[in-house]
Design an enzyme around this catalytic site. Structure first.
Site, PDB file in Angstrom:
ATOM      1  N   ASN A  51      -4.886   3.546  15.281  1.00 50.81           N
ATOM      2  CA  ASN A  51      -6.130   2.777  15.295  1.00 50.81           C
ATOM      3  C   ASN A  51      -7.303   3.732  15.467  1.00 50.81           C
ATOM      4  OD1 ASN A  51      -8.232   0.987  15.615  1.00 50.81           O
ATOM      5  ND2 ASN A  51      -7.183  -0.312  17.107  1.00 50.81           N
ATOM      6  N   GLY A  99      -4.075  -3.050  14.883  1.00 48.22           N
ATOM      7  CA  GLY A  99      -5.326  -2.351  14.609  1.00 48.22           C
ATOM      8  C   GLY A  99      -5.240  -1.049  13.853  1.00 48.22           C
ATOM      9  N   ASP A 113      -5.460   1.594  10.911  1.00 46.50           N
ATOM     10  CA  ASP A 113      -6.418   1.545   9.807  1.00 46.50           C
ATOM     11  C   ASP A 113      -6.545   2.904   9.130  1.00 46.50           C
ATOM     12  OD1 ASP A 113      -7.931   2.996  11.682  1.00 46.50           O
ATOM     13  OD2 ASP A 113      -9.010   1.202  12.336  1.00 46.50           O
ATOM     14  N   HIS A 138       4.959 -11.121  -6.877  1.00 44.63           N
ATOM     15  CA  HIS A 138       4.455 -12.341  -6.251  1.00 44.63           C
ATOM     16  C   HIS A 138       3.104 -12.046  -5.605  1.00 44.63           C
ATOM     17  CE1 HIS A 138       7.233 -10.203  -3.486  1.00 44.63           C
ATOM     18  NE2 HIS A 138       6.197 -10.281  -2.670  1.00 44.63           N
ATOM     19  N   ARG A 155       4.534   2.965  -6.096  1.00 44.86           N
ATOM     20  CA  ARG A 155       5.823   2.419  -5.681  1.00 44.86           C
ATOM     21  C   ARG A 155       5.769   0.919  -5.961  1.00 44.86           C
ATOM     22  NH1 ARG A 155       7.836  -1.705  -2.000  1.00 44.86           N
ATOM     23  NH2 ARG A 155       9.852  -1.025  -1.209  1.00 44.86           N
ATOM     24  N   ASP A 186       7.102  -2.805  -5.701  1.00 43.39           N
ATOM     25  CA  ASP A 186       7.903  -3.683  -4.866  1.00 43.39           C
ATOM     26  C   ASP A 186       8.730  -4.650  -5.717  1.00 43.39           C
ATOM     27  OD1 ASP A 186       8.414  -4.792  -2.111  1.00 43.39           O
ATOM     28  OD2 ASP A 186       7.545  -6.571  -3.045  1.00 43.39           O
ATOM     29  N   GLU A 222      11.418  -0.261  -6.478  1.00 42.35           N
ATOM     30  CA  GLU A 222      12.258  -0.720  -5.365  1.00 42.35           C
ATOM     31  C   GLU A 222      13.426  -1.503  -5.937  1.00 42.35           C
ATOM     32  OE1 GLU A 222      12.219  -3.523  -1.376  1.00 42.35           O
ATOM     33  OE2 GLU A 222      11.115  -4.102  -3.173  1.00 42.35           O
TER      34      GLU A 222
END
Length: 529
Positions: A236, A282, A284, A357, A435, A437, A466
């Site tokens: 964070n 948190g 980032d 999706h 990459r 999915d 994947e």
């Protein structure tokens, strides 16, 4: 598969005529100034080797039939063990050595046998498989010709014969058999493969021709140290954006939602019931910048980011906006800065792309929710009935049956165009690869079109799919450059359910400990020695 011709015995004088070439191929990162060959054939005197344009060192000698014992003398030093040396070569200093034996001083010399053989035809299908037209068995990687042989039964050794012998080494073993591999210089046109099984039977396959345009791996990947960053649990660096994680979560769009709402935790708080998907800590992009010295100290020069874009969960695999960095991580400008800082350090970067999706908050799905069959995006999804309640997986097809992950119709031309433009946007933005999915559930025609478009503009883009099980058909040059190694990590058996449900099933993880949650439990992000 083409008909194979089998032979008994090694191919001695018929192919090599007792001319033996010794080659030293230095490991990645080793600066080599000089190499000489010393062995039983020259009284261990110095025989200088010459550097080739490919970066290897070679010398060719006329040798009589028989056993040869030798070592390379590299940069004025003897490798202790010609079959395993941390400085000069692993698994072997000379990849063409057939064996190693005690050198009498606590190390091992390399051994080759120079000889002649006879010929004999044998029946087909001896449990061996090789097809040079299939990238599973022949490809170009790191400026070397990579040749592989599948053996259903154990072998004592395998040797690839071209202008000289190249020993093959086991690369992957499964309960079904073992893949053997050898790496040769480019330019080879014809070869045979000789094997000796556990019973001592010698079999030779071939001859084979190298195809004109074999599958070519992305060269810059070779030798790089990879590091996976799950950004929400990494570091964070900017607490001011923490609350932004709660603005557009799944709960805002899911009309079937019940129970506790997504929540924000302190960085050192323990994982709770929503740790997989809706408990935020948190992490980032500012945290990634702050930890760049740590990555550099580890020798990292390849980073794979889990989803960075606007989504409805902590895991990010339910995309709302494919072209916008999630505000909880920062913004597109901050991501650009991260990529520039990585580039300055020669760190290549992959992003996680989720084309199978979307999330409930994606603009196309929301248009379908509002307008039903009148929506121009109606056929982007697989809708079973309308009107429906968003989140109700019975009304439309979702990944793994989940109503929170409506499945895209990747066979639809407009969906394909959209996803291709998204990929082009981020490669132009500064990423080095993608990459993908749930690659195994995508329309294969889409993947082929997607690859062709991207490779036309970025031939060195690294495209990784994947796929949970062993699927060489994805690596024939028209879909992916590589696949995720889940099959290796799970012993070749695909999981019953991976992806997001896997995140939910794992054990507890400390958010601030450099870990992320997945189906294997608590996985450390920091590489271990």
């Amino acid at each position: 598969m083409r008909r194979l011709l089998f032979w008994v015995g090694f191919l001695g004088a018929a192919l090599a005529q007792n001319k033996v070439t010794f080659t030293y191929d230095p490991p990645y990162g080793l600066e080599v100034r000089s190499v000489s060959l010393r062995g039983s054939f020259n009284g261990w005197a110095e025989q200088p080797m010459q550097k080739t344009p490919e970066g290897t060192w070679q010398v060719t000698l006329e040798l009589p039939p028989g056993k040869v014992v030798y070592k390379f003398f590299i940069n004025g030093q003897w490798p202790r063990d010609m079959c395993e040396d941390a400085t000069f070569g692993t698994p072997q200093v000379d990849l063409e050595a057939q064996a190693c034996e005690d050198d009498g001083q606590g190390g091992r010399n390399a051994v080759r046998v120079v000889g002649q053989v006879a010929e004999l035809h044998l029946p087909e299908n001896p449990g061996l498989e090789h097809d040079p037209t299939n990238p599973r068995f022949l490809s170009i990687a790191a400026q070397r010709l990579s040749l592989r042989l599948w053996a259903e039964r154990p072998l004592r050794r395998a040797t690839l014969w071209a202008e000289r012998p190249y020993p093959m080494h086991p690369q992957l073993s499964t309960p079904q058999g073992t893949m053997w591999r050898a790496a040769l210089p480019l330019g080879l046109r014809q070869y045979r493969i000789a094997v000796v099984d556990e019973g001592g039977r010698e079999v030779v396959l071939g001859p084979y021709q190298v195809p004109q345009n074999p599958f070519r791996a992305v060269d810059w990947v070779a030798g790089r140290v990879g590091y996976q960053i799950f950004p929400e649990r990494f570091h964070n660096g900017d607490p001011k954006n923490d609350l932004l994680a709660l603005r557009n979560t799944q709960a805002r769009f899911d009309r079937t939602w019940s129970g506790r709402l997504p929540y924000l935790s302190g960085w050192s708080d323990p994982p709770g019931e929503y740790h997989c998907c809706h408990q935020y800590f948190g992490g980032d992009l500012a945290g990634v910048l702050a930890r760049l010295p740590h990555l550099t100290s580890l020798g990292v020069n390849l980073v794979y980011f889990n989803p960075l874009f606007e989504a409805g969960s902590a895991h990010g695999y339910d995309t709302h906006d494919y072209l916008r960095v999630s505000p909880k991580f920062g913004d597109n400008a901050l991501l650009k800065r991260v990529l520039l800082e990585f580039r300055r350090r020669d760190i290549r970067v992959l992003f996680d792309f989720v084309p199978n999706h979307t999330g409930l908050g994606h603009w196309a799905f929301q248009d379908v929710v509002r307008r039903g069959p009148a929506s121009p995006y109606w056929n982007w999804y697989y809708i079973r009935r309308w009107p429906f309640t968003p989140g109700d997986g019975r009304a439309y097809e979702g990944w793994a049956g989940l109503g929170s992950l409506p499945k895209l119709n990747t066979a639809h031309p407009a969906v394909q165009d959209y996803l291709i433009r998204v990929s082009e946007f981020w490669l132009a933005f500064g990423f080095d690869g993608i990459r993908v999915d749930v690659a195994g559930e995508l329309d294969s025609g889409f993947v082929q079109r997607w690859r062709a478009r991207l490779k036309a503009k970025w031939p060195d883009a690294y495209l990784v799919g994947e796929v949970w099980d062993l699927r060489p058909e994805y690596l024939r040059g028209d879909q992916f450059d590589s696949l995720m190694n889940y099959s290796l990590g799970r012993g070749g058996s695909p999981p019953a359910m991976g992806g997001i449900l896997g995140y939910a099933r794992g054990g507890p993880c400390r958010a601030g400990g450099g870990h992320f949650q997945n189906s294997l439990g608590c996985t450390p992000l920091t590489p271990r020695p």
